[in-house]
Design a protein around this motif. Sequence first.
Motif, PDB file in Angstrom:
ATOM      1  N   THR A 418     121.139  38.530  19.897  1.00  0.00           N
ATOM      2  CA  THR A 418     119.982  38.574  20.587  1.00  0.00           C
ATOM      3  C   THR A 418     118.753  38.470  19.851  1.00  0.00           C
ATOM      4  O   THR A 418     118.572  39.272  18.679  1.00  0.00           O
ATOM      5  N   HIS A 419     117.608  37.698  20.005  1.00  0.00           N
ATOM      6  CA  HIS A 419     116.323  37.932  19.331  1.00  0.00           C
ATOM      7  C   HIS A 419     115.403  38.495  20.282  1.00  0.00           C
ATOM      8  O   HIS A 419     114.827  37.600  20.981  1.00  0.00           O
ATOM      9  N   PRO A 420     114.675  39.574  19.697  1.00  0.00           N
ATOM     10  CA  PRO A 420     113.688  40.022  20.292  1.00  0.00           C
ATOM     11  C   PRO A 420     112.492  38.919  20.073  1.00  0.00           C
ATOM     12  O   PRO A 420     111.815  39.190  18.790  1.00  0.00           O
ATOM     13  N   HIS A 491     107.246  34.956  16.791  1.00  0.00           N
ATOM     14  CA  HIS A 491     108.263  35.193  15.863  1.00  0.00           C
ATOM     15  C   HIS A 491     109.549  35.981  16.490  1.00  0.00           C
ATOM     16  O   HIS A 491     109.127  36.768  17.376  1.00  0.00           O
ATOM     17  N   CYS A 492     110.541  36.025  16.016  1.00  0.00           N
ATOM     18  CA  CYS A 492     111.604  37.065  16.159  1.00  0.00           C
ATOM     19  C   CYS A 492     111.177  38.463  15.574  1.00  0.00           C
ATOM     20  O   CYS A 492     110.530  38.446  14.423  1.00  0.00           O
ATOM     21  N   HIS A 493     111.445  39.453  16.338  1.00  0.00           N
ATOM     22  CA  HIS A 493     111.091  40.910  15.720  1.00  0.00           C
ATOM     23  C   HIS A 493     111.879  41.361  14.802  1.00  0.00           C
ATOM     24  O   HIS A 493     111.822  42.866  14.743  1.00  0.00           O
ATOM     25  N   ILE A 494     113.124  41.153  14.891  1.00  0.00           N
ATOM     26  CA  ILE A 494     114.093  41.566  13.799  1.00  0.00           C
ATOM     27  C   ILE A 494     113.344  41.091  12.429  1.00  0.00           C
ATOM     28  O   ILE A 494     113.167  40.065  12.261  1.00  0.00           O
ATOM     29  N   LEU A 495     112.899  42.140  11.897  1.00  0.00           N
ATOM     30  CA  LEU A 495     112.097  41.906  10.634  1.00  0.00           C
ATOM     31  C   LEU A 495     112.658  41.072   9.787  1.00  0.00           C
ATOM     32  O   LEU A 495     112.039  40.070   8.807  1.00  0.00           O
ATOM     33  N   GLU A 496     114.032  41.144   9.467  1.00  0.00           N
ATOM     34  CA  GLU A 496     114.733  40.681   8.399  1.00  0.00           C
ATOM     35  C   GLU A 496     114.923  39.040   8.734  1.00  0.00           C
ATOM     36  O   GLU A 496     114.966  38.073   7.824  1.00  0.00           O
ATOM     37  N   HIS A 497     114.739  38.430   9.954  1.00  0.00           N
ATOM     38  CA  HIS A 497     114.800  37.223  10.568  1.00  0.00           C
ATOM     39  C   HIS A 497     113.131  36.629  10.517  1.00  0.00           C
ATOM     40  O   HIS A 497     113.099  35.613   9.801  1.00  0.00           O
ATOM     41  N   GLU A 498     112.301  37.600  10.763  1.00  0.00           N
ATOM     42  CA  GLU A 498     110.762  37.127  10.781  1.00  0.00           C
ATOM     43  C   GLU A 498     110.577  36.999   9.328  1.00  0.00           C
ATOM     44  O   GLU A 498     109.577  35.987   9.226  1.00  0.00           O
ATOM     45  N   GLU A 501     111.946  32.772   7.687  1.00  0.00           N
ATOM     46  CA  GLU A 501     111.608  31.792   8.628  1.00  0.00           C
ATOM     47  C   GLU A 501     111.631  31.945  10.010  1.00  0.00           C
ATOM     48  O   GLU A 501     111.184  30.588  10.771  1.00  0.00           O
ATOM     49  N   MET A 502     112.166  32.927  10.634  1.00  0.00           N
ATOM     50  CA  MET A 502     112.070  32.885  12.067  1.00  0.00           C
ATOM     51  C   MET A 502     110.656  33.394  12.645  1.00  0.00           C
ATOM     52  O   MET A 502     110.536  34.282  13.444  1.00  0.00           O
ATOM     53  N   MET A 503     109.512  32.677  12.324  1.00  0.00           N
ATOM     54  CA  MET A 503     108.283  32.753  12.528  1.00  0.00           C
ATOM     55  C   MET A 503     107.352  31.585  12.482  1.00  0.00           C
ATOM     56  O   MET A 503     107.750  30.822  11.374  1.00  0.00           O
TER      57      MET A 503
HETATM   58 CU   LIG Z   1     115.946  37.103  14.985  1.00  0.00          CU
END
Ligand SMILES: [Cu+2]
Length: 510
Positions: A418-420, A491-498, A501-503
């Motif tokens: 799940t991505h917030p 962006h995704c708020h999983i900081l390791e994703h943000e 590249e997930m931004m």
């Molecule tokens: Cu994410």
Amino acid sequence: MLMLEKFVDRLPIMKTILPNANIHHMPFYEVTMSETYQKLHQDLPPTKIWGYNGHYPGPTFHVQKNQPIHVLWKNKLPSKHFLPIDTTVHGAGENVPEVRTVVHLHGGATPSASDGYPEAWFTKDFKQVGPHFTNRIYTYPNQQNGTTLWYHDHALGITRLNIYAGLAGMYIIHDPEEIRLNLPQNPYDLPLLIQDRSFHPDGSLLYPSQPAKPISEVDPSILEEFFGDTILVNGKVWPYYNVEPRRYRFRILNGSNSRFYRLSLSNGLPFVQIGTDQGLLETPISVPSLLIAPAERADVIVDFSCCYGESIVLKNDAASPFPKGEKPDPDTTGSVMKFHVVSPLTCLDESSIPDILDTVPRLSSFQQVRMLKLSMRPDSYGRSIHLLDGRLWSDPISETPRLGSTEIWNLVNVSHGTHPIHLHLVRFQIIDRQPFDAEIYQKEGRVVPTAPRMLPELNERGWKDTVRANPNEITRIIVPFGPYAGLFVWHCHILEHEDYEMMRPFFVIR
Ligand SMILES: [Cu+2]
């Protein structure tokens, strides 16, 4: 793993920040980011942290709706970071100063120049600034519903480390109209900022420099997610709080890097949720448990009047990674804090929970629909890289909504977790979620729904700024773009994703 005794430190309540001056009748605040040492648990030596005004979490802003404020965010941090920087992730290469900061007010309807664009960073005393830096003093108009926002660092490529170091705080917009609702008020209106951390035995923060499966070519290397073994609330490890047998309002914020929480109270007491990220719900919703992803907020009432003499644990049973990972250990990350209902009533509880809180007009007309895929692929070192719409941070801007228009965004999550998903500037409503066939997608790349659309949970039917997009589901949100034009990010708020590249930028055009 360090075994720390639970429920031995009292829950701290962050100080209220006061303005330094009034400029043209506008409150002006100065906030200094600095390095300091802070006791996070009675048995831990003081921990090196980075704090706003030298505190972790930072002081709380209490502002009035429609009263704009100015803030000067000052960086007085050392030039070396104390957490492991991966120079292979976007914006964190050898060509930029190691310690960069920029502050974002999460959930704020803020003009672009004050929004804290990730490349509007600045170093100590503004000696160096990022390519998008324009102004030192930020303006927050506060022209939005009363609610709980939070401010935190947003510097490109090191957001996860700056927030982990301590750069986060709460920002509460008070709507004078709310007084008529007669909800519990100060000192029975309390913020709960929940974060997970790990520690070295000497009390220093532990943030791994390698994932569980180390990457030999990249050191330090970013993790796919970070999960600490210890839970802190308002900057204390597993605190306790003595409460009176009456109603309390808790403004709960998940400020963790990656961890989701499904909160419940050990004696079965429900949470009566009155508000979401962006303000009050139409009616109070009683829930036995509360799922809260990184950056989401829940405004809840808990009525302790029935339980004088009891000790109640605030528990967590959300898997990490969410939803398919491991369940937390009840003795460690399965516990958050404890309430002792032992304080005598100082006065009769005359607060109430009205049946109607606010009106939330349902949005239905829209001008544009976008399909946006949330996906994952391996990078050249075999690590996972998460993408929005298959694009990198540095790719040209592809989302250019028109100011004043409304769009439906279909968040099609083809990854495993799940991505917030958070959009700056705006508030939105969740329309529905619909599962699709993961196998057909894997084989043919087609999104084929397998079940009817599901309405959002009752406690998600308010204004949101962060939405949980579950794997193998299409999450549809409806977003009015405004009140400002300009450059923002989602962006995704999983900081390791943000940070990896997930931004993506988006541009609201006039
Ligand atoms: Cu994410």
